[in-house]
Write an enzyme that holds these catalytic residues in place. Sequence first.
Site, PDB file in Angstrom:
ATOM      1  N   GLY C 156       0.815  -1.204   0.000  1.00 53.05           N
ATOM      2  CA  GLY C 156       0.000   0.000   0.000  1.00 53.05           C
ATOM      3  C   GLY C 156       0.849   1.254   0.000  1.00 53.05           C
ATOM      4  CB  CYS C 157       0.056   4.717  -0.994  1.00 54.70           C
ATOM      5  SG  CYS C 157      -1.549   4.909  -0.184  1.00 54.70           S
ATOM      6  CE1 TYR C 158      -1.356   8.088   4.129  1.00 53.57           C
ATOM      7  CE2 TYR C 158      -3.168   6.565   3.833  1.00 53.57           C
ATOM      8  CZ  TYR C 158      -2.702   7.855   3.916  1.00 53.57           C
ATOM      9  OH  TYR C 158      -3.569   8.907   3.801  1.00 53.57           O
ATOM     10  CD  GLU C 319       5.053   6.302  -0.620  1.00 54.42           C
ATOM     11  OE1 GLU C 319       5.918   5.433  -0.550  1.00 54.42           O
ATOM     12  OE2 GLU C 319       3.829   6.090  -0.537  1.00 54.42           O
TER      13      GLU C 319
END
Lengths: 349, 349, 349, 349
Positions: C156-158, C319
Site C-alpha cells: 500500500g501507499c502508506y 514518496e
Amino acid sequence: MSQKVKVAVLGASGYSGIELLRLLLRHPHATLVAVTSRTLAGKALSDEFPRFRQVGVSDTLTFTAPDVASLKQSGAEIAFLALPHGVSVEYAKPLLEAGIKVIDLSADFRLRSAEVYKEFYAHEHPAPELLDEAVYALPEIRAEEIKKARLIACPGCYPTSILLPLIPLLKAGLLAEDPLAVSSMSGASGAGRNASIPLLFCEVQNSLRSYSVPQHRHLSEVGQELSLAAGMPVKLSFVPHLVPVYAGICTTTFATPKEGVTVEQVEAVLKEAYADQPFIRLLGKNQSPDTKHVMGTNFVDIGWALDARAGRLILMSAEDNIGKGASSQAIQNMNLVCGFDPAAGLMSV
Amino acid sequence: MSQKVKVAVLGASGYSGIELLRLLLRHPHATLVAVTSRTLAGKALSDEFPRFRQVGVSDTLTFTAPDVASLKQSGAEIAFLALPHGVSVEYAKPLLEAGIKVIDLSADFRLRSAEVYKEFYAHEHPAPELLDEAVYALPEIRAEEIKKARLIACPGCYPTSILLPLIPLLKAGLLAEDPLAVSSMSGASGAGRNASIPLLFCEVQNSLRSYSVPQHRHLSEVGQELSLAAGMPVKLSFVPHLVPVYAGICTTTFATPKEGVTVEQVEAVLKEAYADQPFIRLLGKNQSPDTKHVMGTNFVDIGWALDARAGRLILMSAEDNIGKGASSQAIQNMNLVCGFDPAAGLMSV
Amino acid sequence: MSQKVKVAVLGASGYSGIELLRLLLRHPHATLVAVTSRTLAGKALSDEFPRFRQVGVSDTLTFTAPDVASLKQSGAEIAFLALPHGVSVEYAKPLLEAGIKVIDLSADFRLRSAEVYKEFYAHEHPAPELLDEAVYALPEIRAEEIKKARLIACPGCYPTSILLPLIPLLKAGLLAEDPLAVSSMSGASGAGRNASIPLLFCEVQNSLRSYSVPQHRHLSEVGQELSLAAGMPVKLSFVPHLVPVYAGICTTTFATPKEGVTVEQVEAVLKEAYADQPFIRLLGKNQSPDTKHVMGTNFVDIGWALDARAGRLILMSAEDNIGKGASSQAIQNMNLVCGFDPAAGLMSV
Amino acid sequence: MSQKVKVAVLGASGYSGIELLRLLLRHPHATLVAVTSRTLAGKALSDEFPRFRQVGVSDTLTFTAPDVASLKQSGAEIAFLALPHGVSVEYAKPLLEAGIKVIDLSADFRLRSAEVYKEFYAHEHPAPELLDEAVYALPEIRAEEIKKARLIACPGCYPTSILLPLIPLLKAGLLAEDPLAVSSMSGASGAGRNASIPLLFCEVQNSLRSYSVPQHRHLSEVGQELSLAAGMPVKLSFVPHLVPVYAGICTTTFATPKEGVTVEQVEAVLKEAYADQPFIRLLGKNQSPDTKHVMGTNFVDIGWALDARAGRLILMSAEDNIGKGASSQAIQNMNLVCGFDPAAGLMSV
C-alpha cells in the site's frame, strides 16, 4: 426594525445555499426559520455542516423536505430558492400564492422572453405568465423595481460581472456596435456541489480550461440586459473558463469604443453611475481587479484600460461568484425588498 | 548518434532552467556538462535541487559562475540561456565567438526591429547587429531555418500559444482585418523564481487577476509574427491573467472570420498545416483544451469554434508554459539544430 | 532484450491505472497490449484521456471489459491489477491459470493471514489458498522472492512510506518495544477517482483532516511486515490525513530508540541497508524530505532526527503515493520479474 | 458600551496584522485609530490592501511608523503587536509606560523563564522584568487573569491547538508520564508575509514537508503550559509540517492514557472543561476535525479516539492559525480585558 424578517432557504445544501446560510445566520435583521434539502431532510443542520455548530440559531435547525405548507407554517415571509434551474419554477408559484415573497437564485425567471428561454434552455418555459412580473434584480441598476417586487430573479454569476461595467457605458453611448468579446474565469463552486468526476479535486487542481463554447446559457440574459441598456441589439461572444479556486470570477471584456472616446470619459461615466453604490469599487485606469480582494464579500471591483494600438476598450471586473454573483446579491435584494439598509449584514471582508 | 552533444545551461536556478535540467538529464543524445548560476556558484546541483539526486549525471555537477572561457573548456557545444531579459544578450555574442551555439529562452533576440524592441523594452537593444541572424524559433513554422541557425531565439510562452492556432489561418487568408482579442491565463511559474511578496503562495492561491494591461511586452513578438504570416499588419489586444497553478497556459482568441468562412474550412487549414507535427494535437470543433493534459510535455492542444451569433471565430489552445512555452520547445529546437529526431527526449507525459 | 514484454492493465481508468499507462507507454522493454475498464469499455484510450493522444501506442488502444480469455488472446504475459480491493481477487486466479503473471496493486494479497484480513476488511478472504504464494513486494526488501514470483502483491501507499525507514532499524535491533506513533499526509489521488462529494475540489481545497481513526486498514500490513522484520510483534498507532495536493505522501514516525542508541548508529544502519538501492535517497540527520522532490518518480526520500529531550527517534519519509506508493513500484516489480534493469523506465523526474 | 475602545495595530502588514484589521474594522465595540508598518509608512491602508476599500473606517487610515508618542496622541487605549519575535519587546515597555495596554501576538512574553527563552531563542531576553507580569493568554484556561492584565502574551498558533485538548486531561490526571508525540500541519500564512523563495506559490503548492525537526521553538511554551497543568514536567516530541493551504492548523497528538482510562472518561473531562466555552466545539469519539470548518473563525474543533491495539489516546484538533491561533484569539483577549461579551465581533463563519 425591532421585528426581524423570517426567511427560509430552499436548496440549502449547495454552495450558494451554504453561503446564504452563512450570511443569514449573522444578518442583523433576519431570522432563519427553515432550511430545506430533499437529500438531507431529517438531518440536523450542524451535523451536516459542522462549520455552523454553535453559530446563531443553527443548532436548532433541521433540514426539511421543501413543502410550501410547512414553510408557510414556519412563518417564513421570504423564501430564497437556491435550487437548480428548472426546479425553482416549481416552487415559485405556490410560494407566491401562499403570500411568501420569492428571491430566486436560479435562471428560471431571468429572461423576459419565453422564446429566448427555449432557445437556450432547450425546453418550453413552464410558467411564462410569471416572466413579466419577475424583476431581473441587479440592485445597482434596478433598485426601485426590486423594492416593490414579489418575485426577484437574481442575475447569474457571470452576467453580474459582465453587466456592471458595461451598462453605464452603453447607456452613455460610448461603445460602437462591434460585437463584444468576453472572457471569464470562475472558481469551481460555480459548477455546483454535485458528485461528478470532472469536479474532483484531482481533476480540477492543475487544470485550466474553457467550456460551453460557443454558446453558454448566460449569453441569453447578458444579451437581454445589454440590449435594454443600449436601446438596440448588442452582440457578444462569451467564453467561460474553469480554474482551480474555490470561488471568484474574473471577467475581461474587449469592446470597441466609438471614435474619439477617451479613457477619461469612460472613467467619468462609471464614477457617476456608481457614486453612491456601496458595493462597486472603481479601481482606476489600467488597474486590474483581483478576486482575492472580493472573496466572501458583496463587492465588485472594476478596472478599465484603453488599448490605443488596437482600438479596444478593455474592461476588467472581479467578484465572488457565490457572493455578489449569487448569495450576497440575493441578500442585498432582500434588504431592498424589506426596506433595510442595503448593506445590512453584508459589509464585512 | 553514438556521440552525445555536450550542452550547458546558463541560469539553471529559475523555473525554465530547472525544467531544462529535468529534460536534459534524461535526453538520449545530450550530456549536461555545465550548469551556471551567479547566486548558486560553488554549490552542488543535487544539494540545491534534491529532486535531481541520483538522477543521471546530476550528482557530478556543481553550479559555476557563467564564464564563457570555462564553458568552452567544459566542451559545451550548445548553450541554453535561461537568463532574464537583458542578461542573455551579454552572453550570446562571446558564446557565438567561442563557437558555441546559443539557444536563448529570453526575449533578447525575438524581435527583428531594434525600434520595436525599444518601444516595448524601454531601452536601446544592446546588440542590434545580431537581430538579423537570430531565428524566431517556432519549430512547427520555421524548422528549416532553425536547422541552420547559430542563434536561436525561442518564442515567449504566451506567443507560442497564440501564434500556433493563428498563423495557418492568417496564411490561408481566412481572417478579416478586425483586431484580434486575446485572453490568456498562465501559471505562476511564468513570473519567475524571484523572492517577491506578490508571488508568495498566500498571495497567489486564491487570486485571479489580469496584469500588464493594456500593453504586455509579448504583444511585440506576436504582432511581428502574425503580420509576417498575414503579409500585412495585424492588430491585437492581449490580456494575460495570473492564476493559481504551478504551470500551464490556456489561451482564448476571438477573431473575425472573413464573410462566408466555415468551421470546416478552419479545420481543414489547421489539419493540413500540422499533419506531420508530433507536438500539435488538434482536438476538434467546440472542443476545449485543458492544461492538465499538456503538463510536463511539449504538446500544444488546439480547439476552435464558430460563434455564428456574434460572427466570431474562437480559438483555444493549451500548453505547459515552461514546457512548450519555454524549455521543451528549446530542446525541440536543439534536436533540429543537431539533426536528432525532433521528438527525442520529449515524447513523454 | 530485443523482445518486449507484453502487458495489460486492468482497471486503467483510476489514478493508479492512469499512472501505469503513463509509465508503460514509455517503458523501453514493455508494450501495452490491453487496457480494461468496465465503465469505459468500447471507448478509445486517447478520447478518454486526451493527455495520451499521439503518445506511443496509445492511439491504437481501446478499453475492453476485463475478460481473461481476451487478455490471453492479446498476448499479455503480465497483468497489472489496478482494481478496487475485493475485485482484484476475482481476476488473479483465472489470470494465473491462463499463464499470465499478476502484479496486483490492491490489498487483496498483501496479508499472510486470512484472519487478519477478516478483522480489517470485514469479510472472509475469497481465495485464502493464494495468500501463501503471493509475495509482499517491497523490492528493496524482498527482491529475490519477487524475481521468482507469479503473484505480486504491491504494498500500500502508506505502508511503503512507513516500512522503508523502519525495517532496517528493527532488523538491527535499535528500537525499543514501545508502540510506534505514525502520522501521514496523503494527496487526494489516494482516495481514488470516484464521483463523491467529499472528494470535490471545493471540499478538499482548503481542508486538512485526519480520517479512519483509530484503525485504518493499512495498519494490518504494516504490523505484519514490521513484526517480521523485528522478529516479534510490533505495535503502532497510525493516523492518516488528507491534504489538498494531487499526489504525495509525507510520513512522520515517532519511535523509541533503545537506551544509548545514537543518531550515528541510525544513519549507519540505513546507509548500509540501502547502499545499492537506486530509489532510496537518504537525506541526512535533521533533514526533512519534501514530496515535491519525489513527484512523478519512484524515489523515497528519508530523513531522521533524534529528539534527545523527549527520548524519541523521528523518522521522516516522502514518496509519490501513485508512484512509489503504487504504480511505479509495480513497474519496479515487473522489472525484477522480467530480469530487466530494476530502474528501466523509471529513472526520470 | 456606548463608548468604543480605541485600538492600534502595530505591524499591520503581515498576515496576522491583516486579519486583525479585518476583524477590528467590523468589531462592534472597537475603533481602529492607528495602523503602523515601517515598510508602508505614509501609504493609505486601502491602497495597500484593496480588500479594505469602502469598509468601515479603512479609507481614513494611513500607515504610520510605529512611534509610541503618536500612538498615545491617537487616543489608542490598547495596542496589538503583530510584530516579529524580538521586535515586540521593544515596544511593550514604552507602551505600558504610556498607559496603553498591550496585546502581543509574538513569542516575546510567552515564557515565564528567561533561561528557557535563551535556550530556544538563542539570546538573552531583553526585558526579563516583564515576564512575571505577562499573562500567557489562553482565554479558555486563564480568563480571570486576562481580565486584569496589562500585558497579554497571546499563545502561538501550534500551542493553542496542542494545549486545548491536553490541558483538561492532564489536570484530570488521565495521562501516563510517557512522552507525548505531536504532529501538526499548518498553512503557509504561518510562515509570515516575507519575500522568500521557499514561500513562493510554485515552491509550496505541491509540497508536503516537515521542518524545524527536532526542536521547534513552540516546544518551549507547550512544555511550560503542559507541565503547569500536570503539576509535573511533561515531555513531548513535536513535528510541524507545512502544507499548501493559506491557513489552518490540524494537530494530531498521540498520548498514553493511564491504565484503565476509558474513552468515556476522556469525553466527560473535555465536556466539563469546555461546557461554557463558545469557541470550543467537541466533535465526539473517532470524529476528525477539518480545518475548512474553522477557517476565518475563532473556533477550535476537537476529536478523540482510543487506539486499544496500541494503547494510545489520539487527540485531534483544528483551528485557523491566523484566527484562533493568532488574531481572533487576540481579540477574544481584548474582549476579556475590556469587559465585553467574550464573543463580540467574533461569532461569524
